[in-house]
Design a protein around this motif. Structure first.
Motif, PDB file in Angstrom:
ATOM      1  N   GLY A   1       0.821  -1.219   0.000  1.00 53.61           N
ATOM      2  CA  GLY A   1       0.000   0.000   0.000  1.00 53.61           C
ATOM      3  C   GLY A   1       0.850   1.262   0.000  1.00 53.61           C
ATOM      4  O   GLY A   1       0.324   2.379  -0.030  1.00 53.61           O
ATOM      5  N   LEU A   2       2.173   1.100   0.016  1.00 55.93           N
ATOM      6  CA  LEU A   2       3.062   2.276  -0.027  1.00 55.93           C
ATOM      7  C   LEU A   2       3.204   2.738  -1.481  1.00 55.93           C
ATOM      8  O   LEU A   2       3.331   1.897  -2.383  1.00 55.93           O
ATOM      9  CB  LEU A   2       4.442   1.895   0.525  1.00 55.93           C
TER      10      LEU A   2
ATOM     11  N   THR B   1       4.588   1.789   8.091  1.00 54.02           N
ATOM     12  CA  THR B   1       4.558   1.265   9.463  1.00 54.02           C
ATOM     13  C   THR B   1       5.485   0.055   9.428  1.00 54.02           C
ATOM     14  O   THR B   1       5.803  -0.457   8.342  1.00 54.02           O
ATOM     15  CB  THR B   1       3.153   0.791   9.849  1.00 54.02           C
ATOM     16  N   GLU B   2       5.865  -0.431  10.597  1.00 55.98           N
ATOM     17  CA  GLU B   2       6.732  -1.617  10.602  1.00 55.98           C
ATOM     18  C   GLU B   2       6.018  -2.774   9.908  1.00 55.98           C
ATOM     19  O   GLU B   2       6.632  -3.583   9.230  1.00 55.98           O
ATOM     20  CB  GLU B   2       7.153  -1.987  12.028  1.00 55.98           C
ATOM     21  N   GLU B   3       4.687  -2.791  10.034  1.00 55.00           N
ATOM     22  CA  GLU B   3       3.912  -3.884   9.446  1.00 55.00           C
ATOM     23  C   GLU B   3       3.906  -3.803   7.904  1.00 55.00           C
ATOM     24  O   GLU B   3       4.215  -4.782   7.230  1.00 55.00           O
ATOM     25  CB  GLU B   3       2.488  -3.822   9.994  1.00 55.00           C
ATOM     26  N   ASN B   4       3.546  -2.634   7.350  1.00 56.05           N
ATOM     27  CA  ASN B   4       3.475  -2.610   5.879  1.00 56.05           C
ATOM     28  C   ASN B   4       4.864  -2.637   5.224  1.00 56.05           C
ATOM     29  O   ASN B   4       5.017  -3.097   4.087  1.00 56.05           O
ATOM     30  CB  ASN B   4       2.554  -1.491   5.345  1.00 56.05           C
ATOM     31  N   LEU B   5       5.891  -2.195   5.930  1.00 53.36           N
ATOM     32  CA  LEU B   5       7.248  -2.305   5.374  1.00 53.36           C
ATOM     33  C   LEU B   5       7.622  -3.777   5.162  1.00 53.36           C
ATOM     34  O   LEU B   5       8.352  -4.113   4.231  1.00 53.36           O
ATOM     35  CB  LEU B   5       8.265  -1.632   6.299  1.00 53.36           C
ATOM     36  N   GLN B   6       7.058  -4.632   6.012  1.00 52.15           N
ATOM     37  CA  GLN B   6       7.324  -6.079   5.874  1.00 52.15           C
ATOM     38  C   GLN B   6       6.620  -6.660   4.642  1.00 52.15           C
ATOM     39  O   GLN B   6       6.970  -7.734   4.185  1.00 52.15           O
ATOM     40  CB  GLN B   6       6.778  -6.847   7.103  1.00 52.15           C
ATOM     41  N   GLN B   7       5.580  -5.960   4.162  1.00 49.21           N
ATOM     42  CA  GLN B   7       4.769  -6.520   3.062  1.00 49.21           C
ATOM     43  C   GLN B   7       5.277  -6.110   1.676  1.00 49.21           C
ATOM     44  O   GLN B   7       4.680  -6.453   0.661  1.00 49.21           O
ATOM     45  CB  GLN B   7       3.316  -6.059   3.219  1.00 49.21           C
ATOM     46  N   ILE B   8       6.349  -5.335   1.619  1.00 50.54           N
ATOM     47  CA  ILE B   8       6.867  -4.888   0.320  1.00 50.54           C
ATOM     48  C   ILE B   8       7.262  -6.091  -0.538  1.00 50.54           C
ATOM     49  O   ILE B   8       7.893  -7.030  -0.047  1.00 50.54           O
ATOM     50  CB  ILE B   8       8.090  -3.948   0.521  1.00 50.54           C
TER      51      ILE B   8
END
Ligand SMILES: NC(=O)c1ccc[n+]([C@@H]2O[C@H](COP(=O)([O-])OP(=O)(O)OC[C@H]3O[C@@H](n4cnc5c(N)ncnc54)[C@H](OP(=O)(O)O)[C@@H]3O)[C@@H](O)[C@H]2O)c1
Length: 391
Positions: A316-317, A358-365
Motif C-alpha cells: 500500500g506504499l 509502518t513496521e507492518e506494511n514495510l514487511q509486506q513490500i
C-alpha cells in the motif's frame, strides 16, 4: 479593451495544434481551479472581489494571447465565475476563446444532466473540449468507458454538436493511462508531466502516435512548487527561474501542446515572457541547465532509483512517489515540496494514493520487484522521518 474584435491569436504567444482536434491552442492555458472561492456561500453566489479578481485575470490572459480556458464541475464556483466574467463582465465573443470543462458522472443519464447544468452555468451552448475528470484507477476506466456509460454519452453529445472533443484527465499509474489511450475513445488527455516527474513520458509518446492533444495539469504547483524554489534550485536553472525552465522543458517535447497555469494574480503573468520562444528540442542553453540538474542525482546514493517497477506495491506504499520526494529533497533541497506532497498521503483517495509506512506494511513490500542492493525499507524510513509532519 473591446473584446468583440479580439483575435484568437496574439503575436507574443505560441500556439500548437492540439492533435486530431485540429484546434490551435496557446501553449499556456488559463486553469480555473484557484479563484478565491468563499466556500461558505452557495455554489452560484460569487463575492464581488472574487468576480473582480477573476475579470482581471481573464482580461490579462486574453491580452497575453491565451485562448483556452479550463475549468471543471468539481472546482466549486469556477464554472459560475467564468460564466459571469466571460458573458456579463467582459462580454467576450464566444468564438474568441476555447472552453474546456470536466466532470465525472457515473451513468448516461447523469452525464446528460450534468452537461446541461454546466452549459447553463458557463452560459454557453457548446464546449470545445469536455474531459471525463479523473480516470485514476482501472475500475474508474471501466466505469467511464462501459458500453452505454458516461463516455459513450459524451460521444453522443459530440455527434449532437454540444461537445467539440471528448478527452480524459488522469492521476493514474502509467499502465492505466496507456490503457485509457488505447481505447481510442478520446481525442485528448490531461496528465502530469514535468522535469521533476517524467514517468508519464511513454503516455505522451503513445498519445502523439495516436495524434491526441496533450494538456499538462498543474505544472508549477504539482511540478514542484516552482513558484517558491529553494536557492539551490534557483541557482541551477539560472538565468531562467525554475518555473520558466520547467515550462520550456515540458514544451521541448513536441507531443505536449499546452500547460495549464493556475494564474490568479497580475504578477503571475510576469514569468510568461521568459518562456517563449520555447524550442523543441531544447536549446544549447537549456541543455546546459538540464545537464546540471541531471548531474545532481549522481551525488546522492540511490537517488537514481525511481522504483517505477514497484508501483501498486502490496504494502500500500506509493514507493515511486516516496523515492521521488526523497530525491527532490536530497538532490535539490526541495524539502518544502516534499513535505507538502508527502503529507497528502492517506488523504486524497485515488487522486493521490499511498499509505504512510509502518513496521507492518514495510514487511509486506514485494522485494521481488526491487533490484538487489537497494535498501528500500531504509530509504522509505529516512524519507518518512524527514518529511512526515503529524497533523
Ligand atoms: N485534472 C485534474 O485532476 C487536475 C488536477 C490539478 C490541476 N488541474 C488543472 O490544472 C490547472 C492548473 O493547476 P494549478 O492551479 O495547480 O496551476 P499551477 O500553475 O501549477 O499552480 C498554481 C499555483 O502556483 C502559484 N503561482 C505562483 N506563480 C505563478 C505563476 N507565474 N503562474 C501560475 N501560478 C503561479 C499560484 O499562486 P497562489 O498561491 O497565489 O494562488 C498557485 O498557488 C487547474 O486550474 C486545474 O484546472 C487539473
Amino acid at each position: 479593451m473591446d473584446y468583440s474584435n479580439l483575435s484568437l491569436f496574439r503575436p507574443q504567444m505560441e500556439y500548437r495544434r492540439f492533435g486530431k482536434t485540429n484546434k490551435h491552442l496557446s501553449v499556456i492555458t488559463l486553469g480555473g481551479m484557484r479563484f478565491k472561492h468563499a466556500h461558505q456561500l452557495p455554489r452560484h453566489e460569487v463575492p464581488h472581489d472574487t468576480l473582480n479578481q477573476a475579470s482581471q485575470t481573464v482580461q490579462m490572459a486574453l491580452e497575453q494571447g491565451i485562448n483556452l480556458i479550463e475549468t471543471a464541475y468539481g472546482y466549486t464556483k469556477s464554472e459560475t465565475i467564468f460564466g459571469r466574467v466571460l458573458n456579463q463582465e467582459l462580454k467576450v465573443k464566444r468564438d474568441r476563446y476555447f472552453l474546456m470543462t470536466k466532470g465525472n458522472p457515473k451513468t448516461a443519464e447523469a452525464t446528460r444532466q450534468l452537461v446541461e447544468e454546466q452549459l447553463k452555468t458557463l452560459q454557453t451552448d457548446y464546449f470545445d473540449f469536455y474531459a471525463w475528470h479523473g480516470i485514476n484507477t482501472p475500475e474508474l476506466l471501466e466505469q467511464a468507458c462501459a458500453p452505454g456509460g458516461p463516455v459513450e454519452t459524451l460521444l453522443q453529445l459530440k455527434e449532437e454538436g454540444v461537445i467539440g472533443h471528448v478527452g480524459f484527465s488522469t492521476h493514474a499509474p502509467l499502465h492505466v493511462i496507456l490503457k485509457a489511450i488505447e481505447t481510442d475513445l478520446f481525442d485528448f488527455v490531461n496528465l502530469h508531466y514535468y522535469y521533476f516527474f517524467q514517468r508519464n513520458e511513454p503516455a505522451i509518446a503513445l498519445a502523439q502516435q495516436k495524434d491526441m492533444g496533450v494538456f499538462i495539469i498543474s505544472p508549477n504547483d504539482k511540478g514542484g512548487r516552482l513558484f517558491s524554489p529553494p536557492p539551490k534550485l534557483q541557482q541551477l536553472t539560472a538565468p531562467l527561474s525554475p518555473l520558466q525552465w520547467n515550462a520550456r522543458f515540458c514544451l521541448s517535447n513536441p507531443g505536449v501542446h499546452t500547460l495549464s497555469f493556475g494564474l490568479n494574480e497580475p504578477e503571475h503573468f510576469d514569468p510568461l515572457n521568459g518562456i517563449f520562444p520555447a524550442p523543441s528540442p531544447l536549446s544549447a542553453d537549456d541543455l546546459r541547465i538540464k545537464r546540471l540538474l541531471d548531474e545532481q542525482v549522481a551525488e546522492v546514493p540511490y537517488a537514481d532509483f525511481n522504483g517505477y517497477a514497484m508501483e501498486n506495491d502490496p504494502s500500500g506504499l506509493n514507493i515511486p512517489e516516496i523515492l521521488r520526494f526523497r530525491k527532490l529533497w536530497k538532490c535539490y533541497d526541495m524539502k518544502a515540496f516534499g513535505e507538502y506532497r508527502y503529507n497528502m498521503f492517506q488523504e486524497k483517495d485515488h487522486w493521490f494514493p499511498g499509505q504512510f509506512p509502518t513496521e507492518e506494511n514495510l514487511q509486506q513490500i514485494d522485494l521481488s520487484r526491487c533490484p538487489e542492493g537497494i535498501p528500500i525499507a531504509k530509504l522509505i524510513r529516512e524519507t518518512h522521518e524527514g518529511l512526515y509532519r503529524p497533523k
